[in-house]
Design a protein around this motif. Structure first.
Motif, short mmCIF file in Angstrom:
data_model
loop_
_atom_site.label_atom_id
_atom_site.label_comp_id
_atom_site.label_asym_id
_atom_site.label_seq_id
_atom_site.Cartn_x
_atom_site.Cartn_y
_atom_site.Cartn_z
N ARG A 160 23.66 -30.15 51.92
CA ARG A 160 23.82 -29.00 52.63
C ARG A 160 25.43 -28.81 52.81
NH1 ARG A 160 19.91 -27.12 56.28
NH2 ARG A 160 17.67 -27.73 55.49
N VAL A 161 26.03 -30.03 53.09
CA VAL A 161 27.45 -29.99 53.22
C VAL A 161 28.07 -29.41 51.95
CG1 VAL A 161 29.64 -31.53 53.71
CG2 VAL A 161 27.49 -31.41 55.17
N ALA A 162 27.75 -30.11 50.93
CA ALA A 162 28.25 -29.88 49.64
C ALA A 162 28.16 -28.36 49.15
CB ALA A 162 27.81 -30.69 48.57
N SER A 215 24.89 -16.62 66.56
CA SER A 215 26.23 -17.02 67.12
C SER A 215 27.14 -17.37 66.00
CB SER A 215 26.05 -18.28 68.01
OG SER A 215 25.40 -19.48 67.26
N GLY A 216 26.87 -17.10 64.74
CA GLY A 216 27.76 -17.56 63.63
C GLY A 216 27.50 -18.58 62.67
N GLY A 217 26.50 -19.35 62.95
CA GLY A 217 26.09 -20.22 62.07
C GLY A 217 25.85 -20.05 60.60
N ASN A 218 26.03 -20.98 59.81
CA ASN A 218 25.76 -20.94 58.14
C ASN A 218 24.40 -21.37 57.80
OD1 ASN A 218 29.05 -20.67 58.53
ND2 ASN A 218 27.99 -19.11 57.45
N ASP A 219 24.13 -22.78 58.54
CA ASP A 219 23.01 -23.43 58.32
C ASP A 219 22.67 -24.02 59.42
OD1 ASP A 219 21.04 -24.60 56.72
OD2 ASP A 219 22.51 -25.63 55.48
N TYR A 220 21.41 -24.57 59.52
CA TYR A 220 20.83 -25.17 60.68
C TYR A 220 19.72 -26.27 60.11
CZ TYR A 220 18.39 -24.56 65.20
OH TYR A 220 18.15 -24.46 66.40
#
Length: 226
Positions: free
Chosen positions: A113-115, A95-100
């Motif tokens: 993860r955010v950084a 669906s287009g996500g970069n991280d989970y």
């Protein structure tokens, strides 16, 4: 630079904890309590990153991510979810996500993860930071047009997003309903009239270059010719 994050989380306590924790790490965080609210905020403001809970009222995280990705190819999207099945993970990336990030998670891991996503996004900036429209240079993020004599023209947030959408479909018809759903989340009479007003404003701001034209394709939508 202070990054702005859209956090969509329907659990009030968890949303509050994540928001306050990220803010202590010098991020600006806008919290949405459901998918519909998150979509509206996404269309009204510019964000550096979106963190989306998967199971939310009105619009789930996967659906929301897919809609966001239709408009913005580069914004980082991270999912928060209690689901751990490999099929759910695959759906998240599809669906287009970069991280989970699976619940429960530590705040330290979230910060890392955010950084990393923001760092990667910054290093992967593409040509969309500076786009040509005839004699104009268009800066979507800065919401500016600069014409051939270096005169700066400011755009509102909605004007910039609509122009970017038109440019993505350059010399092709941008369907009216598709644009309305992406920018306003609704295609009723009032939002249709609202978009017509924005089209008129953009035409005026692009009128110094005769080779640039926004054409009304009756019954279908608009076409940016340049």
């Amino acid at each position: 630079m202070k990054y702005k994050i859209l956090l969509a989380e329907d659990e009030p306590f968890l949303g509050k904890v994540i928001k306050e924790s990220l803010e202590k790490n010098n991020y600006e965080v806008i919290l949405a309590s459901n998918g519909k609210e998150a979509w509206n905020l996404f269309n009204e403001q510019e964000f550096s990153l979106c963190i989306l809970d998967v199971m939310m009222p009105y619009k789930d995280g996967f659906t929301l991510a897919a809609q966001m990705r239709e408009f913005s190819k580069n914004i980082p999207l991270m999912f928060l979810t209690a689901k751990s099945d490999i099929k759910d993970v695959a759906q998240g990336y599809a669906s287009g996500g970069n991280d989970y990030l699976r619940k429960p998670f530590s705040l330290e891991e979230l910060f890392l993860r955010v950084a990393e996503l923001l760092k990667r996004s910054k290093s992967e900036k593409q040509e969309t930071d500076e786009l040509m429209i005839g004699q104009y240079i268009f800066y979507p993020k800065r919401q500016e047009l600069i014409n051939g004599i270096k005169k700066k023209v400011k755009l509102s947030y909605k004007e910039a997003r609509l122009l970017e959408l038109l440019l993505q479909n350059k010399n092709q018809v941008l369907e009216r309903k598709s644009a309305l759903m992406q920018l306003w989340g609704d295609d009723n009479f009032f939002t249709t009239r609202n978009m017509d007003v924005y089209i008129t404003k953009l035409r005026k701001k692009l009128r110094e270059d005769a080779s640039v034209e926004i054409v009304n394709v009756r019954g279908f939508g608009y076409k940016l010719i340049c």
